[in-house]
Scaffold this active site. Structure first.
Site, mmCIF file in Angstrom:
data_model
loop_
_atom_site.group_PDB
_atom_site.id
_atom_site.type_symbol
_atom_site.label_atom_id
_atom_site.label_comp_id
_atom_site.label_asym_id
_atom_site.label_seq_id
_atom_site.Cartn_x
_atom_site.Cartn_y
_atom_site.Cartn_z
ATOM 1 N N LYS A 268 80.824 4.243 0.796
ATOM 2 C CA LYS A 268 79.377 4.304 1.025
ATOM 3 C C LYS A 268 78.691 4.084 -0.315
ATOM 4 O O LYS A 268 78.942 4.806 -1.276
ATOM 5 C CB LYS A 268 78.978 5.658 1.620
ATOM 6 C CG LYS A 268 77.462 5.892 1.683
ATOM 7 C CD LYS A 268 77.094 7.216 2.348
ATOM 8 C CE LYS A 268 75.590 7.505 2.216
ATOM 9 N NZ LYS A 268 75.192 8.796 2.816
ATOM 10 N N ASP A 273 69.084 7.617 -1.900
ATOM 11 C CA ASP A 273 68.799 8.003 -0.511
ATOM 12 C C ASP A 273 67.556 8.895 -0.465
ATOM 13 O O ASP A 273 67.633 10.097 -0.694
ATOM 14 C CB ASP A 273 70.014 8.737 0.077
ATOM 15 C CG ASP A 273 69.793 9.130 1.539
ATOM 16 O OD1 ASP A 273 68.802 8.654 2.137
ATOM 17 O OD2 ASP A 273 70.620 9.903 2.076
ATOM 18 N N LYS A 280 63.277 12.797 2.974
ATOM 19 C CA LYS A 280 63.873 14.065 2.545
ATOM 20 C C LYS A 280 62.829 14.921 1.842
ATOM 21 O O LYS A 280 61.892 14.385 1.259
ATOM 22 C CB LYS A 280 65.009 13.787 1.547
ATOM 23 C CG LYS A 280 66.279 13.265 2.148
ATOM 24 C CD LYS A 280 67.358 13.132 1.081
ATOM 25 C CE LYS A 280 68.651 12.577 1.666
ATOM 26 N NZ LYS A 280 69.250 13.447 2.677
ATOM 27 N N ASP A 291 74.485 9.182 -4.081
ATOM 28 C CA ASP A 291 74.859 8.837 -2.719
ATOM 29 C C ASP A 291 75.697 7.555 -2.666
ATOM 30 O O ASP A 291 76.033 7.080 -1.583
ATOM 31 C CB ASP A 291 73.598 8.710 -1.848
ATOM 32 C CG ASP A 291 73.839 9.108 -0.411
ATOM 33 O OD1 ASP A 291 74.861 9.776 -0.149
ATOM 34 O OD2 ASP A 291 73.023 8.741 0.455
ATOM 35 N N ASP A 350 67.507 9.044 7.963
ATOM 36 C CA ASP A 350 68.260 9.704 6.894
ATOM 37 C C ASP A 350 69.765 9.731 7.206
ATOM 38 O O ASP A 350 70.572 10.074 6.355
ATOM 39 C CB ASP A 350 67.717 11.122 6.679
ATOM 40 C CG ASP A 350 68.138 11.706 5.342
ATOM 41 O OD1 ASP A 350 68.675 10.946 4.512
ATOM 42 O OD2 ASP A 350 67.929 12.913 5.140
ATOM 43 N N GLU A 352 71.765 7.351 7.265
ATOM 44 C CA GLU A 352 71.909 5.928 6.941
ATOM 45 C C GLU A 352 73.330 5.565 6.512
ATOM 46 O O GLU A 352 73.726 4.417 6.619
ATOM 47 C CB GLU A 352 70.910 5.545 5.847
ATOM 48 C CG GLU A 352 71.359 5.816 4.398
ATOM 49 C CD GLU A 352 71.606 7.291 4.087
ATOM 50 O OE1 GLU A 352 71.054 8.148 4.809
ATOM 51 O OE2 GLU A 352 72.356 7.594 3.154
ATOM 52 N N ARG A 354 76.267 6.289 7.777
ATOM 53 C CA ARG A 354 77.083 5.794 8.894
ATOM 54 C C ARG A 354 76.641 4.403 9.319
ATOM 55 O O ARG A 354 77.430 3.613 9.826
ATOM 56 C CB ARG A 354 77.031 6.812 10.047
ATOM 57 C CG ARG A 354 75.664 7.041 10.606
ATOM 58 C CD ARG A 354 75.582 8.331 11.410
ATOM 59 N NE ARG A 354 75.425 9.516 10.565
ATOM 60 C CZ ARG A 354 75.318 10.755 11.021
ATOM 61 N NH1 ARG A 354 75.375 11.006 12.322
ATOM 62 N NH2 ARG A 354 75.182 11.762 10.200
HETATM 63 N N1 BES Z 1 73.470 11.421 1.705
HETATM 64 C C1 BES Z 1 73.116 12.342 2.711
HETATM 65 C C2 BES Z 1 74.086 13.517 2.809
HETATM 66 C C3 BES Z 1 74.021 14.485 1.672
HETATM 67 C C4 BES Z 1 72.965 15.374 1.575
HETATM 68 C C5 BES Z 1 75.037 14.555 0.755
HETATM 69 C C6 BES Z 1 72.938 16.284 0.543
HETATM 70 C C7 BES Z 1 75.003 15.481 -0.271
HETATM 71 C C8 BES Z 1 73.939 16.349 -0.382
HETATM 72 C C9 BES Z 1 73.102 11.657 4.076
HETATM 73 O O1 BES Z 1 72.674 10.349 4.073
HETATM 74 C C10 BES Z 1 72.178 12.425 4.948
HETATM 75 O O2 BES Z 1 71.012 12.434 4.629
HETATM 76 N N2 BES Z 1 72.701 13.048 5.991
HETATM 77 C C11 BES Z 1 71.902 13.825 6.871
HETATM 78 C C12 BES Z 1 72.368 13.528 8.259
HETATM 79 C C13 BES Z 1 71.458 14.082 9.314
HETATM 80 C C14 BES Z 1 70.119 13.361 9.292
HETATM 81 C C15 BES Z 1 72.106 13.923 10.655
HETATM 82 C C16 BES Z 1 72.122 15.285 6.510
HETATM 83 O O3 BES Z 1 73.230 15.672 6.143
HETATM 84 O O4 BES Z 1 71.143 16.026 6.554
HETATM 85 ZN ZN ZN Z 2 72.944 9.329 2.331
HETATM 86 MN MN MN Z 3 70.551 10.218 4.223
#
Ligand code: BES
Ligand code: ZN
Ligand code: MN
Length: 497
Positions: A268, A273, A280, A291, A350, A352, A354
Site C-alpha cells: 500500500k 491519507d 480525518k 501510510d 477513508d 482507500e 483496500r
Molecule cells: N491509513 C488508515 C489506517 C490507519 C489509521 C493506520 C491510523 C494507522 C493509524 C486507513 O486508510 C484508514 O483510514 N482506515 C479506516 C478504515 C475505516 C474507514 C473503515 C480506519 O481504520 O479508520
Molecule cells: Zn490509509
Molecule cells: Mn484512510
C-alpha cells in the site's frame, strides 16, 4: 559507518572501546573470560564490587589504562536459562545504544559467542552475527536530510565484530544481517520523507533509481493514462482527489530459474491519507505520511535482494496514490468498477487502502505467483486489536500463514493471525454494488482483509496489516522498517538450494 567482521584474537585487537557480555548467573562466554585474564582479573573484580551486575541489558563503561582499548563496555547478558534470541537482541541493542553517543571512534564488539538457548540454529554464531549486523544498521540510523543544522556527526565511525570463525557461513550471515538493516533503513528513509516530497511520482522515481543502481532489478511504472486503459478504476478513484497522479510501480528481481514461480510482494503506497471527503480529524494527521509504509517495506526488501542476490524470483508491486479531498475527489456513494470487473460502492473514502490494493491484487495474477503477500497500514482497528508489537496477519492459506508467523518469530518482527472466516464477508454487502468498501465497526481489520480476499482468490495470499508496527509516534517518532526482517526471512527460506 564502517562495519566489519574479524576473527583475530580479541586480546590483541585494538579499539577505542571493547564491548563484552557478562552473565548475571551462569557460564561466561569464552571472549569475556579471555578479556578478564588479559586485564588481570579486572572484570571479575568489578563484578565482585557490584559495578557489574550482569542483569540483562544493563550497561557499564569502565576506563582502562595500558590496554589495547581506552575503555571497556560491559553489557549484562542475564541468566543462562533466560538467554533467548530475543534477550540477545535486547542486550546487543542496549550495548549499541550506549556506544552510539559515547566518545569512542572505534569499537570491537565481542558478543557473538554469548551462549544463547534456542530450539533451532538461532543460537549459532552465524545467526548471532546476522542479527548483530541488522541491529548495527538499525541502531545507528539517522534521518537529518531536512535539518539545516546537522547534529554533530557521531564520533563513532568503525565497529568491528569479533567472531570465532570468519568462514563463509559467518560472513554470509553477517552480510545478510547488514543488508537487512540497510533495507530497513531505506524503508525508514522513504517513510520519514515528508509527504510534499514523497508522492506517488517520487516513489516511482525511487524504483527507477533502483533499476539504475542494480542490473538485477527491472522497473516498470504504470501511469494514470495506462491505468485508465487497463481499467484500474479504483486506484484512479483514490488518486482523483489529488493533484498528484497515482502510479502502479512494478519491480522485478529474477535471481532464480526462469521456471521458478515468483513470490509477489504488494505494498500500500498512500503517500498521504487525509481520509479524502470522509476527512480525518486533525490530531496527528501528519503521521498519515506513513501510510505508504507497506510500499516502503517492499522497497526495502527489494534492496536486500539486490544486495545479496539470492536464487529466487520476486516481483514487487506498489500501489501509490495520495488520498486528498479536492473537487475531483471520489464521494461517499460513488460506485466504481475495479480492474477485476467487480463493482465497489465507496461508502467511506477513508477506506482507500483496500481500493488501491484490490486493483494491484488483480494485476499480479499475470505473474502466476508462488504466493502473494501484501503489506498495508490498513486499519486503525489493527492497533486496537494488537497494539504496536505485532502486525496483523490474515491469509487464505494455512501453510503460507504459518511460514510468515515463523519468520516473524525468528526475527522478532512478529505477526499474529486473525481469522478470515466467511461469516464476516456479509458485513461488506452493498445495496447497489457488488460490495461496499467498509464493513462497519466490528472486526475492522478482518473485514478489510475480507474485502482484499475477494481479489486474491486465484493464488496463495497473505495480508499483513502493519498499521501498528510501521512507525512509532511520540518523541521518537519515526518509521521502523518493519516488516522487512519478516519478509527477508520468509523469502530466504524459499531460496533455491
Ligand atoms: N491509513 C488508515 C489506517 C490507519 C489509521 C493506520 C491510523 C494507522 C493509524 C486507513 O486508510 C484508514 O483510514 N482506515 C479506516 C478504515 C475505516 C474507514 C473503515 C480506519 O481504520 O479508520
Ligand atoms: Zn490509509
Ligand atoms: Mn484512510
Amino acid at each position: 559507518m564502517n562495519f566489519s567482521l574479524t576473527s583475530k584474537a580479541i586480546e590483541t585487537t585494538k579499539a577505542d572501546c571493547l564491548v563484552i557480555g557478562v552473565p548475571e548467573k551462569g557460564k561466561w562466554a569464552d571472549s569475556a573470560t579471555a578479556v578478564d585474564a588479559a586485564l588481570g582479573g579486572l572484570v571479575k573484580r568489578l563484578q565482585g564490587a557490584g559495578d557489574i551486575t550482569g542483569k540483562l541489558a544493563s550497561t557499564g563503561v569502565f576506563p582502562l589504562q595500558d590496554a589495547p582499548w581506552a575503555r571497556l563496555l560491559v553489557v549484562g547478558t542475564g541468566k543462562d536459562a533466560e538467554r533467548t534470541p530475543a534477550a540477545f537482541r535486547k542486550l546487543v541493542t542496549a550495548a549499541l545504544a550506549t556506544l552510539k553517543d559515547g566518545p569512542s571512534k572505534s569499537a570491537l564488539l565481542a558478543l557473538a559467542d554469548t551462549p544463547v538457548s534456542a530450539a533451532d540454529d538461532l543460537g549459532s554464531e552465524p545467526a548471532l552475527l546476522q542479527v548483530t549486523g541488522r541491529l548495527l544498521e538499525e541502531q545507528f540510523y539517522t534521518f537529518t536530510d531536512f535539518k539545516s543544522d546537522k547534529p554533530d556527526a557521531r564520533k563513532l565511525t568503525k565497529v568491528a565484530v569479533a567472531c570465532g570463525d570468519a568462514g563463509k557461513a559467518s560472513k554470509a550471515a553477517f552480510q545478510l544481517g547488514l543488508a537487512t538493516g540497510q533495507g530497513m533503513n531505506y524503508a525508514r528513509d522513504l517513510g520519514n520523507t515528508p509527504p510534499n516530497v514523497c508522492n506517488p511520482v517520487w516513489l516511482a522515481h525511487q524504483a527507477e533509481r533502483m533499476a539504475k543502481d542494480y542490473d538485477c532489478i527491472k522497473t516498470d511504472v504504470i501511469d494514470e493514462k495506462q491505468m485508465a486503459k487497463l481499467g484500474m478504476n479504483t486506484i484512479l478513484a483514490v488518486g482523483k482527489g489529488s493533484t498528484e497522479p497515482p502510479r502502479l510501480i512494478v519491480m522485478e528481481y529474477r535471481g532464480g530459474k526462469a521456471k521458478d514461480k515468483p513470490y509477489v510482494l504488494v505494498g500500500k503506497g498512500i503517500t498521504f491519507d487525509t481520509g479524502g471527503i470522509s476527512l480525518k480529524p486533525g490530531e496527528a494527521m501528519d503521521e498519515m505520511k506513513y501510510d505508504m509504509g507497506g510500499s516502503a517495506s517492499v522497497f526495502g526488501t527489494m534492496k536486500v535482494l539486490a544486495e545479496t542476490r539470492p536464487a529466487i524470483n520476486v516481483v514487487a508491486v506498489v500501489a501509490a496514490a495520495e488520498n486528498m479531498p479536492d473537487g475531483g475527489a471520489a464521494r461517499p456513494g460513488d460506485i466504481v468498477t475495479t480492474l477485476s470487473g467487480m463493482t465497489v460502492e465507496i461508502l467511506n473514502t477513508d477506506a482507500e487502502g483496500r481500493l488501491v490494493l484490490c486493483d494491484a491484487l488483480t494485476y499480479v495474477k499475470q505473474f502466476d505467483p508462488a504466493a502473494v503477500v501484501d503489506m498495508a497500514t490498513l486499519t486503525g482497528a489493527c492497533i486496537i486489536a494488537l497494539g504496536h508489537h505485532a502486525s496483523g496477519l490474515l491469509s487464505n492459506n494455512d501453510e503460507l500463514a504459518n511460514e510468515l508467523l515463523a519468520a516473524g518469530e525468528r526475527t522478532g518482527d512478529r505477526a499474529w493471525r486473525l481469522p478470515l472466516w466467511d461469516d464476516y464477508q456479509s458485513q461488506l454487502d452493498s445495496n447497489f454494488a457488488d460490495m461496499a468498501n467498509i464493513g462497519g465497526r466490528p472486526a475492522g481489520t478482518i473485514t478489510a482483509a475480507c474485502f482484499l480476499s475477494r481479489f486474491a482468490k486465484d493464488y496463495r495470499w497473505a495480508h499483513l496489516d502493519i498499521a501498528g508496527t510501521a512507525w512509532v509516534s511520540g518523541k521518537a517518532k519515526g518509521a521502523t522498517g518493519r516488516p522487512v526482517p519478516l519478509l527477508v526471512d520468509y523469502l530466504m527460506s524459499h531460496v533455491r538450494k
